[in-house]
Design a protein around this motif. Structure first.
Motif, mmCIF file in Angstrom:
data_model
loop_
_atom_site.group_PDB
_atom_site.id
_atom_site.type_symbol
_atom_site.label_atom_id
_atom_site.label_comp_id
_atom_site.label_asym_id
_atom_site.label_seq_id
_atom_site.Cartn_x
_atom_site.Cartn_y
_atom_site.Cartn_z
ATOM 1 N N PHE A 1 -57.412 -26.720 -8.351
ATOM 2 C CA PHE A 1 -56.307 -26.519 -9.645
ATOM 3 C C PHE A 1 -55.718 -27.551 -9.440
ATOM 4 N N CYS B 1 -45.371 -26.292 -19.174
ATOM 5 C CA CYS B 1 -46.412 -25.525 -18.254
ATOM 6 C C CYS B 1 -45.700 -25.488 -17.263
ATOM 7 N N ILE B 2 -46.115 -24.551 -16.615
ATOM 8 C CA ILE B 2 -45.164 -24.258 -15.250
ATOM 9 C C ILE B 2 -46.425 -24.134 -14.278
ATOM 10 N N LEU B 3 -47.543 -24.114 -14.558
ATOM 11 C CA LEU B 3 -49.032 -24.459 -13.782
ATOM 12 C C LEU B 3 -49.114 -23.268 -13.022
ATOM 13 N N CYS C 1 -54.400 -20.098 -17.775
ATOM 14 C CA CYS C 1 -55.884 -21.438 -18.473
ATOM 15 C C CYS C 1 -56.812 -21.974 -17.701
ATOM 16 N N CYS D 1 -51.705 -18.961 -22.351
ATOM 17 C CA CYS D 1 -50.518 -20.154 -21.987
ATOM 18 C C CYS D 1 -48.922 -18.637 -22.102
ATOM 19 N N PRO D 2 -49.227 -18.347 -21.393
ATOM 20 C CA PRO D 2 -47.107 -17.876 -21.337
ATOM 21 C C PRO D 2 -46.118 -18.296 -21.316
ATOM 22 N N LYS D 3 -46.578 -19.324 -22.006
ATOM 23 C CA LYS D 3 -45.215 -20.830 -21.773
ATOM 24 C C LYS D 3 -45.851 -22.123 -23.883
ATOM 25 N N VAL E 1 -48.152 -23.230 -24.320
ATOM 26 C CA VAL E 1 -48.997 -24.184 -24.035
ATOM 27 C C VAL E 1 -49.985 -24.652 -25.477
HETATM 28 S S1 SF4 Z 1 -51.851 -20.994 -18.783
HETATM 29 FE FE1 SF4 Z 1 -49.595 -23.058 -19.831
HETATM 30 S S2 SF4 Z 1 -48.126 -22.994 -18.185
HETATM 31 FE FE2 SF4 Z 1 -50.096 -21.893 -17.122
HETATM 32 S S3 SF4 Z 1 -50.740 -23.919 -16.320
HETATM 33 FE FE3 SF4 Z 1 -51.731 -23.648 -18.639
HETATM 34 S S4 SF4 Z 1 -50.438 -25.028 -19.763
HETATM 35 FE FE4 SF4 Z 1 -49.444 -24.229 -17.731
#
Ligand code: SF4
Ligand code: FES
Length: 244
Positions: free
Chosen positions: A118, A156-158, A162, A222-224, A226
């Protein structure tokens, strides 16, 4: 409440159940701490901030990639419907929660996965601002609309939720995946960036923008908030526009 946890020591894997006394407001991460502190100190899971900021506690909760610290036990069953991907087929009873490690990455121990692929893909898109010319004497200004279009991607918090939920990643290990492509798109449209066009064309490949099949799992988990699928669609439209 029963937690059913998919465990692994790297060589073998098994499932283990733990009974956890539920408290009001208890999260999945709280329940994991209860198990580790009271029932089995060898249970491994990753966390840091407890506040949906660091991105390290993502795991499959009833088959859906979510943040353990941000998922109350009472809401573990409220999850979006997703297109099938590895791990998204567990049978879950009403009085239990099933926890497993994120798919598409090798398991190191229990709920801890090796995020190397990742982050290798994330680094591959060069997620660093590269402005043209000399530094301005004043700040680099943007208008509200420009900030708004970027902001959705900068959140995004990586966490790799996703990435784990993406059916294309699961079957095509070379595919950059939603998070890396969302980040690339974020830099491609940044008006302060000097290599926007180069960034857009750099992923004009089956392993880049072209790989997405718009399952939309990425946006749903995505929890944010995005929307990687939207960035990919816009990048493809931008490339088409350049060809016409
Ligand atoms: S789910 Fe959202 S916050 Fe997490 S890695 Fe993917 S884009 Fe970033
Ligand atoms: S512990 Fe940091 S996001 Fe969950």
């Amino acid at each position: 409440l029963r937690l059913r946890i998919r465990r692994s020591d790297g060589a073998r894997s098994w499932e283990q159940s733990f009974e956890v006394p539920e408290r009001p407001g208890m999260t999945v991460l709280d329940a994991l701490f209860y198990v580790q502190e009271n029932l089995d100190p060898t249970l491994a899971f990753r966390y840091s901030c407890h506040w949906a900021v660091c991105g390290s506690c993502a795991m499959l909760i009833n088959g859906v990639p979510r943040l353990a610290c941000n998922t109350p036990l009472a809401k573990a069953g409220d999850a979006p419907r997703l297109a099938p991907f590895p791990g998204y087929d567990g049978e879950v009873g009403d009085d239990e929660i099933v926890l497993s490690p994120l798919p598409s990455m090798a398991v190191i121990k229990d709920l801890v996965v090796d995020q190397t692929p990742f982050f290798r893909k994330y680094r591959a898109v060069r997620p660093v601002f590269g402005p043209d010319g000399d530094a301005p004497t004043d700040e680099r200004r943007m208008d509200r609309a420009q900030v708004g279009s970027l902001e959705r991607y900068t959140n995004c918090i990586l966490c790799a939720a996703c990435y784990a939920a993406c059916p294309v990643v699961a079957r095509s290990p070379d595919y950059l995946g939603p998070a890396a492509l969302a980040k690339l798109y974020r830099f491609a449209i940044d008006p302060r960036e000097g290599r926007g066009t180069e960034r857009l064309t750099s992923a004009d490949l089956p392993s880049g923008w072209g790989g997405c099949q718009f399952y939309t799992n990425c946006r749903k988990v995505c929890p944010k908030g995005v929307p990687p699928d939207e960035g990919i669609a816009r990048a493809r439209a931008g490339l088409r526009g350049r060809r016409e």
